[in-house]
Structures are given as C-alpha cells and as structure tokens.
Scaffold this motif. Structure first.
Motif, PDB file in Angstrom:
ATOM      1  N   ALA A  34      58.068  70.599  34.009  1.00  0.00           N
ATOM      2  CA  ALA A  34      57.065  71.619  34.716  1.00  0.00           C
ATOM      3  C   ALA A  34      56.377  70.320  35.289  1.00  0.00           C
ATOM      4  O   ALA A  34      55.539  70.827  36.798  1.00  0.00           O
ATOM      5  N   VAL A  35      56.482  69.132  35.547  1.00  0.00           N
ATOM      6  CA  VAL A  35      55.536  68.140  36.421  1.00  0.00           C
ATOM      7  C   VAL A  35      56.424  68.415  38.099  1.00  0.00           C
ATOM      8  O   VAL A  35      56.023  68.628  38.909  1.00  0.00           O
ATOM      9  N   VAL A  36      57.625  68.647  38.135  1.00  0.00           N
ATOM     10  CA  VAL A  36      58.488  68.648  39.026  1.00  0.00           C
ATOM     11  C   VAL A  36      58.264  70.339  39.578  1.00  0.00           C
ATOM     12  O   VAL A  36      57.955  70.071  40.746  1.00  0.00           O
TER      13      VAL A  36
ATOM     14  N   PRO B  91      64.319  79.495  40.785  1.00  0.00           N
ATOM     15  CA  PRO B  91      64.730  78.587  40.543  1.00  0.00           C
ATOM     16  C   PRO B  91      64.930  77.569  39.112  1.00  0.00           C
ATOM     17  O   PRO B  91      65.185  77.198  38.690  1.00  0.00           O
ATOM     18  N   PHE B  92      63.707  78.127  38.705  1.00  0.00           N
ATOM     19  CA  PHE B  92      63.125  77.180  37.808  1.00  0.00           C
ATOM     20  C   PHE B  92      63.045  77.917  36.538  1.00  0.00           C
ATOM     21  O   PHE B  92      63.391  78.050  35.226  1.00  0.00           O
ATOM     22  N   GLY B  93      63.861  79.913  36.760  1.00  0.00           N
ATOM     23  CA  GLY B  93      64.076  79.701  35.879  1.00  0.00           C
ATOM     24  C   GLY B  93      62.825  80.966  34.791  1.00  0.00           C
ATOM     25  O   GLY B  93      62.965  80.762  33.146  1.00  0.00           O
ATOM     26  N   VAL B  94      61.877  80.787  35.439  1.00  0.00           N
ATOM     27  CA  VAL B  94      60.468  81.113  34.147  1.00  0.00           C
ATOM     28  C   VAL B  94      59.421  82.283  35.315  1.00  0.00           C
ATOM     29  O   VAL B  94      60.313  82.697  36.537  1.00  0.00           O
ATOM     30  N   SER B  95      58.876  82.707  34.340  1.00  0.00           N
ATOM     31  CA  SER B  95      57.890  83.843  35.132  1.00  0.00           C
ATOM     32  C   SER B  95      57.481  83.549  36.275  1.00  0.00           C
ATOM     33  O   SER B  95      56.354  81.994  35.818  1.00  0.00           O
ATOM     34  N   GLN B  96      56.764  84.334  37.160  1.00  0.00           N
ATOM     35  CA  GLN B  96      55.483  84.649  38.193  1.00  0.00           C
ATOM     36  C   GLN B  96      54.676  83.670  37.196  1.00  0.00           C
ATOM     37  O   GLN B  96      52.846  82.949  37.799  1.00  0.00           O
ATOM     38  N   ALA B  97      53.914  84.339  36.217  1.00  0.00           N
ATOM     39  CA  ALA B  97      53.133  84.020  34.936  1.00  0.00           C
ATOM     40  C   ALA B  97      53.014  82.634  34.695  1.00  0.00           C
ATOM     41  O   ALA B  97      51.921  82.253  34.273  1.00  0.00           O
ATOM     42  N   THR B  98      54.080  82.477  34.013  1.00  0.00           N
ATOM     43  CA  THR B  98      53.922  81.253  34.053  1.00  0.00           C
ATOM     44  C   THR B  98      53.425  80.204  35.037  1.00  0.00           C
ATOM     45  O   THR B  98      52.909  79.396  34.508  1.00  0.00           O
ATOM     46  N   VAL B  99      54.481  80.278  35.982  1.00  0.00           N
ATOM     47  CA  VAL B  99      54.369  78.919  37.359  1.00  0.00           C
ATOM     48  C   VAL B  99      52.668  79.464  37.541  1.00  0.00           C
ATOM     49  O   VAL B  99      51.023  78.328  38.154  1.00  0.00           O
ATOM     50  N   SER B 100      51.397  80.236  36.863  1.00  0.00           N
ATOM     51  CA  SER B 100      50.753  80.588  37.625  1.00  0.00           C
ATOM     52  C   SER B 100      49.338  80.120  37.095  1.00  0.00           C
ATOM     53  O   SER B 100      48.854  79.360  36.539  1.00  0.00           O
TER      54      SER B 100
ATOM     55  N   PHE C  96      56.541  70.562  43.180  1.00  0.00           N
ATOM     56  CA  PHE C  96      56.895  71.645  44.494  1.00  0.00           C
ATOM     57  C   PHE C  96      55.785  73.194  44.638  1.00  0.00           C
ATOM     58  O   PHE C  96      55.681  72.711  46.081  1.00  0.00           O
ATOM     59  N   LEU C  97      54.466  73.070  44.025  1.00  0.00           N
ATOM     60  CA  LEU C  97      54.243  74.019  44.452  1.00  0.00           C
ATOM     61  C   LEU C  97      52.452  73.110  45.367  1.00  0.00           C
ATOM     62  O   LEU C  97      52.742  73.667  46.660  1.00  0.00           O
ATOM     63  N   LEU C  98      52.224  72.002  44.970  1.00  0.00           N
ATOM     64  CA  LEU C  98      51.440  70.905  45.430  1.00  0.00           C
ATOM     65  C   LEU C  98      51.809  70.804  46.615  1.00  0.00           C
ATOM     66  O   LEU C  98      51.295  70.953  47.889  1.00  0.00           O
ATOM     67  N   ARG C  99      53.307  70.330  46.605  1.00  0.00           N
ATOM     68  CA  ARG C  99      53.948  69.995  48.656  1.00  0.00           C
ATOM     69  C   ARG C  99      54.251  71.096  49.286  1.00  0.00           C
ATOM     70  O   ARG C  99      54.090  71.100  50.410  1.00  0.00           O
ATOM     71  N   GLN C 100      54.292  72.700  48.690  1.00  0.00           N
ATOM     72  CA  GLN C 100      55.360  73.541  49.822  1.00  0.00           C
ATOM     73  C   GLN C 100      54.430  74.855  50.417  1.00  0.00           C
ATOM     74  O   GLN C 100      54.608  75.831  50.790  1.00  0.00           O
ATOM     75  N   ASN C 101      53.478  75.524  49.537  1.00  0.00           N
ATOM     76  CA  ASN C 101      52.755  75.403  48.993  1.00  0.00           C
ATOM     77  C   ASN C 101      53.320  76.815  49.071  1.00  0.00           C
ATOM     78  O   ASN C 101      52.907  78.185  49.776  1.00  0.00           O
ATOM     79  N   PRO C 102      54.379  77.150  47.793  1.00  0.00           N
ATOM     80  CA  PRO C 102      54.814  79.174  48.678  1.00  0.00           C
ATOM     81  C   PRO C 102      54.843  80.019  47.333  1.00  0.00           C
ATOM     82  O   PRO C 102      53.697  79.315  46.817  1.00  0.00           O
ATOM     83  N   VAL C 103      55.020  81.073  47.619  1.00  0.00           N
ATOM     84  CA  VAL C 103      54.650  82.077  46.848  1.00  0.00           C
ATOM     85  C   VAL C 103      55.441  81.806  44.983  1.00  0.00           C
ATOM     86  O   VAL C 103      55.792  81.605  45.275  1.00  0.00           O
ATOM     87  N   GLN C 104      54.120  82.481  44.364  1.00  0.00           N
ATOM     88  CA  GLN C 104      54.694  81.684  42.796  1.00  0.00           C
ATOM     89  C   GLN C 104      56.437  82.643  42.557  1.00  0.00           C
ATOM     90  O   GLN C 104      56.797  81.795  42.066  1.00  0.00           O
TER      91      GLN C 104
END
Length: 58
Positions: free
Chosen positions: A27-29, A47-56, A33-41
């Motif tokens: 979760a920390v990684v 690559p993390f094997g989770v849903s978009q909702a979990t990332v959000s 990654f989200l903060l550094r790269q600002n990609p689409v969720q």
C-alpha cells in the motif's frame, strides 16, 4: 485468568516490532507511485493486482 493474559498481550498480526506486513508495504509503494507519477488509477491497479476502486481509496 492467567491463560487469558498472554492472548491479550499477543500481537494479532504475528509481526515482530518494526516489521511491516506485505499488504502494508504494498500500500505504501502504491501510494508513493501515485504521488510521484500521477497516473490513471486503472493503470496503477493492474500491476498491483487490485481494482481501480481500491486504488482510489488509498
């Protein structure tokens, strides 16, 4: 009562002090990654094997 006391003091995660759980570290990684790269969720979720909702929720 003596048999209950060790159970109350035991760490439910089973981790040693200072040791991160794999889920916590992932979760920390993910957040870094989200903060550094600002990609689409959705792109991060794959690559993390989770849903978009979990990332959000991170």
């Amino acid at each position: 009562m003596a048999g209950i006391q060790p159970e109350l003091q035991a760490d439910p995660t089973g981790l040693q002090p200072g040791q991160l759980s794999a889920l916590g570290l992932r979760a920390v990684v993910l957040v870094l990654f989200l903060l550094r790269q600002n990609p689409v969720q959705q792109v991060v979720a794959e690559p993390f094997g989770v849903s978009q909702a979990t990332v959000s929720r991170r």
